[in-house]
Design a protein around this motif. Structure first.
Motif, short mmCIF file in Angstrom:
data_model
loop_
_atom_site.label_atom_id
_atom_site.label_comp_id
_atom_site.label_asym_id
_atom_site.label_seq_id
_atom_site.Cartn_x
_atom_site.Cartn_y
_atom_site.Cartn_z
N ILE B 46 0.82 -1.18 -0.12
CA ILE B 46 -0.04 -0.11 -0.14
C ILE B 46 0.81 1.36 -0.05
O ILE B 46 0.66 2.35 -0.71
CB ILE B 46 -0.95 0.02 1.21
N LYS B 47 1.93 1.04 0.82
CA LYS B 47 3.02 2.16 0.78
C LYS B 47 3.62 2.77 -0.35
O LYS B 47 3.54 3.89 -0.75
CB LYS B 47 4.10 1.93 2.05
N THR B 48 4.17 1.90 -0.93
CA THR B 48 4.66 1.79 -2.25
C THR B 48 3.72 2.16 -3.41
O THR B 48 4.08 3.31 -4.28
CB THR B 48 5.27 0.28 -2.84
N ALA B 49 2.49 1.81 -3.24
CA ALA B 49 1.53 2.50 -4.29
C ALA B 49 1.05 3.91 -3.99
O ALA B 49 0.85 4.45 -4.98
CB ALA B 49 0.20 1.46 -4.03
N LYS B 50 0.95 4.14 -2.76
CA LYS B 50 0.60 5.64 -2.42
C LYS B 50 1.74 6.44 -2.80
O LYS B 50 1.32 7.49 -3.42
CB LYS B 50 0.36 5.65 -0.80
N VAL B 53 1.50 7.40 -6.72
CA VAL B 53 0.29 8.28 -6.94
C VAL B 53 0.81 9.47 -7.25
O VAL B 53 1.32 10.27 -6.57
CB VAL B 53 -0.79 8.21 -6.16
N ARG B 54 0.20 10.18 -8.42
CA ARG B 54 0.54 11.74 -8.69
C ARG B 54 -0.66 12.17 -8.97
O ARG B 54 -1.58 11.73 -9.96
CB ARG B 54 1.58 11.54 -9.92
N THR B 55 -0.95 13.12 -8.37
CA THR B 55 -2.15 14.18 -8.68
C THR B 55 -1.81 15.39 -9.78
O THR B 55 -0.82 15.82 -9.40
CB THR B 55 -3.04 14.72 -7.36
N GLY B 56 -3.03 15.50 -10.45
CA GLY B 56 -2.73 16.77 -11.29
C GLY B 56 -3.96 17.28 -11.55
O GLY B 56 -5.04 16.80 -11.38
N VAL B 129 -7.41 3.84 2.15
CA VAL B 129 -7.63 4.98 1.90
C VAL B 129 -6.39 5.96 2.45
O VAL B 129 -6.08 5.87 3.83
CB VAL B 129 -9.01 5.78 2.55
N LYS B 130 -5.74 6.98 1.62
CA LYS B 130 -4.54 7.53 2.10
C LYS B 130 -4.73 9.05 1.54
O LYS B 130 -5.62 9.43 0.78
CB LYS B 130 -3.19 7.04 1.36
N LYS B 131 -4.13 9.85 2.03
CA LYS B 131 -4.12 11.39 1.78
C LYS B 131 -2.90 11.48 1.00
O LYS B 131 -1.76 11.31 1.22
CB LYS B 131 -3.95 12.29 2.99
N VAL B 132 -3.14 11.94 -0.30
CA VAL B 132 -2.18 12.47 -1.18
C VAL B 132 -2.20 13.77 -1.66
O VAL B 132 -3.25 14.17 -2.33
CB VAL B 132 -1.83 11.45 -2.35
N ASP B 133 -1.32 14.70 -1.53
CA ASP B 133 -1.39 16.16 -1.81
C ASP B 133 -2.87 16.95 -1.38
O ASP B 133 -3.58 17.34 -2.16
CB ASP B 133 -1.27 16.30 -3.30
#
Lengths: 224, 459
Positions: B46-50, B53-56, B129-133
């Motif tokens: 999960i950590k590696t996947a998170k 992830v790039r948001t744009g 479920v994780k927070k990214v940016d």
């Protein structure tokens, strides 16, 4: 002077009586507390010598009662019970002195003289040591019945020493007795008087001599 | 046997028990929960996947980070689906067809896990479920299942890890002393009471109520022991009283009898003999007495003691042919001692000098600043080889010579009681010199009145 001797040991009581009688004391013997109470009623005694372990109780219990019956009666406790708390108890109860057996007659005489309420001239008018007799009433010394003439200071010294009946007299006490508090004197004046008195006693063949306890005082002793 | 602290024993045993119990309790619980045969997807996936992830503004993307590639080499069938809270999603790897439907709903599914049996590990799925940016990102992954043997190990090692056991042990460390301290308060009070026990006073008993019930038998037994000791003490005290009476009375009779005899040489000898008998009787009683009495020291002026004792013994010393002298400074020399014992010690030393001084010369009592009193005679002295032994009861240096009786022994005992020392030496000019040395008084403890602290007269 008449003494009530409360002592349950018959031989000791008799021996003490005869020893004290030779010094001019009249001694009555009581063998128990009840006999002592009875004897005190007669109100003829000037001093009470009290044993503790009596057949009907502790002699100390008699002290308060004796004082009620005879205000001011001097009391000497003379006992084999000599533990410190016992001594304190005896003195607290009102005894004037607390002696532990065995006590030599001379010592007892000196203590009797010390606690007697009456002047020594009446209580024990005379003291004898060796060939020397001292009459406290007339303030006279005699050797084998012959009057020994001494200057006043020497007589005072001799009186003080023989009054203690062979016990040590501290130097300060002797000086006080001879000169009083006021007299400012050199200490060797006392020594001079003493050596003169010593010579006088020797010349008269008094059978007593003055021993010096250097640093402490003096005592009068019989010559063997 | 070395006794260990109760606290330490409790702490060690409690810590060990806690660790063991935890180990088995958690292990057992997990065994029940996991049934032992499931697979799972580790946190690392999960950590590696998170992190990949790039948001744009245009949407999500998955970057091929080195970690992700490494993970894929480890799990060739690894797949990922990532969705944001607006329903946009992106994939990585081959999503199995049977999960496609579910993946479309990913943005509305919370953290969850589908375990599979080992033989069908491809079915294992994990959603997190994780927070990214600052955005909520739902990550769904599969094809990376492991069998649960590894998980077992991880769980168990987690249980016994410091994170769990240290707080427990720490709480033991705090609670155990607190409990023991509180329950021992009674014991401490009792110990104080026990320290104050004086058998010569009226009945003494330690209170039972103040201590924990476990200790009560000990206290009760202690009380019984005190009772027995006290009975012995009372019996001995009574014996001493009786003995004193029985010894003193016949001596008093003897003395009175001698006093009534006409003056003669033998009368003087008899008096001296009875005097010695009386002394011995008193010393025997003293020896018994000092073993039953407590020590109470007060400030005592050595000069006054020397003069008092000299006054007392002077008539006897003088009658035996000795001169007696006191050599003391004019000012007081204060020491800490028992006044009565001190008087006895000095009296015994002078009496010893009178027996062994050769009936001639001077016996001197000297007070030496700051804390010593000497009793010296002009007799033959004490030979080197006897100096220790003369303090033994009834020691005799030579057969036929007068013994030292009990006097020196008593002096030694009495000196030990008041923390003092006693020594003997021969003087250069001949004669023995006994010295007693005491604890000096500190300046602050001096009595106010100059006359205080005199030794009571000894009669």
């Amino acid at each position: 002077m008449r003494i009530l001797l409360v002592e349950d040991d018959e031989p000791l009581a008799q021996l003490m009586r005869s020893a004290l009688q030779r010094h001019g004391l009249v001694v009555d013997i009581a063998g128990s507390l009840s006999e002592a109470t009875e004897a005190l009623r007669s109100a003829v005694h000037d001093l009470l010598v009290l044993d503790r372990s009596l057949p009907d109780g502790d002699g100390v219990d008699l002290i308060a009662q004796a004082r009620r019956m005879r205000t001011g009666l001097p009391i000497i406790v003379l006992t084999a019970r000599g533990e410190l708390p016992e001594r304190i108890e005896g003195l607290d109860e009102g005894a004037d002195d607390y002696l532990v057996k065995p006590v030599a007659t001379d010592e007892l005489l000196a203590r009797i003289r010390a606690v007697a309420r009456r002047p020594a001239t009446i209580a024990l008018p005379q003291a004898t040591m060796g060939e020397l007799t001292f009459d406290f009433g007339a303030r006279e010394a005699a050797v084998a019945g012959r009057m020994l003439r001494l200057p006043r200071r020497q007589l005072l010294i001799l009186e003080t020493l023989i009054y203690r009946q062979g016990r040590t007299v501290r130097r300060e006490a002797l000086r006080e007795a001879v000169y009083g508090f006021d007299d400012a004197i050199q200490s060797n004046a006392l020594d001079a008087h003493i050596s003169k008195l010593r010579r006088a006693l020797e010349e008269a063949g008094a059978g007593v001599e003055i021993s010096v306890i250097r640093g402490v005082g003096y005592l009068l002793k019989e010559i063997d | 046997m070395k006794s260990k602290s109760l606290l330490w024993q409790l702490f060690v045993s409690l810590s060990v028990v806690q660790t063991v119990v935890l180990f088995f309790a958690f292990g057992g619980l997990l065994y029940v929960l996991l049934d032992g045969r499931n697979t799972y997807i580790p946190d690392g996936v999960i950590k590696t996947a998170k992190e990949a992830v790039r948001t744009g503004p245009s949407g999500l993307s998955i970057e091929r980070t080195p970690e992700l590639e490494a993970l894929q080499r480890q799990y060739p069938s690894l797949w990922l689906v990532v969705a944001d809270d607006r329903g946009r999603s992106v994939g990585y790897g081959t999503l199995p067809s049977y999960y496609r439907e579910l993946a479309q709903q990913l943005a509305w599914i919370g953290p969850s896990e589908i375990h599979s049996y080992e033989e069908r590990s491809a079915y294992g799925v994990r959603i997190d479920v994780k927070k990214v940016d600052g955005q909520r990102i739902h990550i769904m992954t599969g094809g990376a299942s492991r069998d649960d043997l590894g998980r077992w190990a991880a769980v168990v090692s987690g249980v016994i890890s410091p994170i769990v056991s240290i707080p427990l042990i720490l709480s033991t460390l705090v609670i155990a002393p607190l409990l023991i301290w509180r329950s021992m308060a009674g014991v401490r009070k009792l110990a104080q009471a026990a320290a104050a026990i004086d058998l010569s006073h009226q009945a003494v008993e330690l209170e039972l109520d103040t201590v924990p019930r476990e200790i009560r038998p000990l206290v009760a037994a202690f009380n019984e022991a005190i009772d027995r000791l006290r009975a012995t003490y009372i019996a001995r005290d009574q014996f001493l009283r009786d003995a004193a009476h029985e010894l003193r009375l016949p001596i008093a009779v003897l003395m009175a009898r001698i006093d009534t005899m006409p003056k003669s040489a033998s009368k003087a000898l008899l008096r001296a003999d009875v005097g010695r008998l009386a002394t011995l009787a008193e010393q025997l009683l003293d020896l018994q007495r000092i073993q039953t009495q407590g020590v109470q020291r007060t400030p005592v002026n050595l000069c006054e003691v020397a003069r008092d004792v000299a006054s007392e013994v002077a008539p006897l010393a003088s009658a035996q042919g000795y001169s007696l002298e006191v050599d003391a400074p004019g000012e007081a020399v204060w020491v800490s001692a028992e006044p009565l014992s001190l008087g006895r010690v000095v009296t015994n030393l002078v009496q010893n000098a009178m027996v062994h001084g050769g009936r001639t010369g001077t016996i001197s009592l000297r007070v030496v600043r700051p804390d010593t009193l000497q009793v010296c005679d002009q007799g033959p002295g004490v030979a080197e080889q006897h100096r220790e032994r003369i303090f033994e009861p009834f020691y005799r240096a030579q057969p036929g010579e007068p013994g030292h009786g009990l006097g020196l022994h008593l002096a030694l005992e009495l000196m030990h009681r008041q923390n003092g020392r006693i020594t003997v030496e021969n003087m250069a000019e001949g004669g023995a010199c006994f010295a007693v040395t005491f604890e000096p008084l500190s300046q602050g403890r001096l009595p106010l009145a100059k006359s205080a602290g005199l030794a009571p007269s000894m009669s």
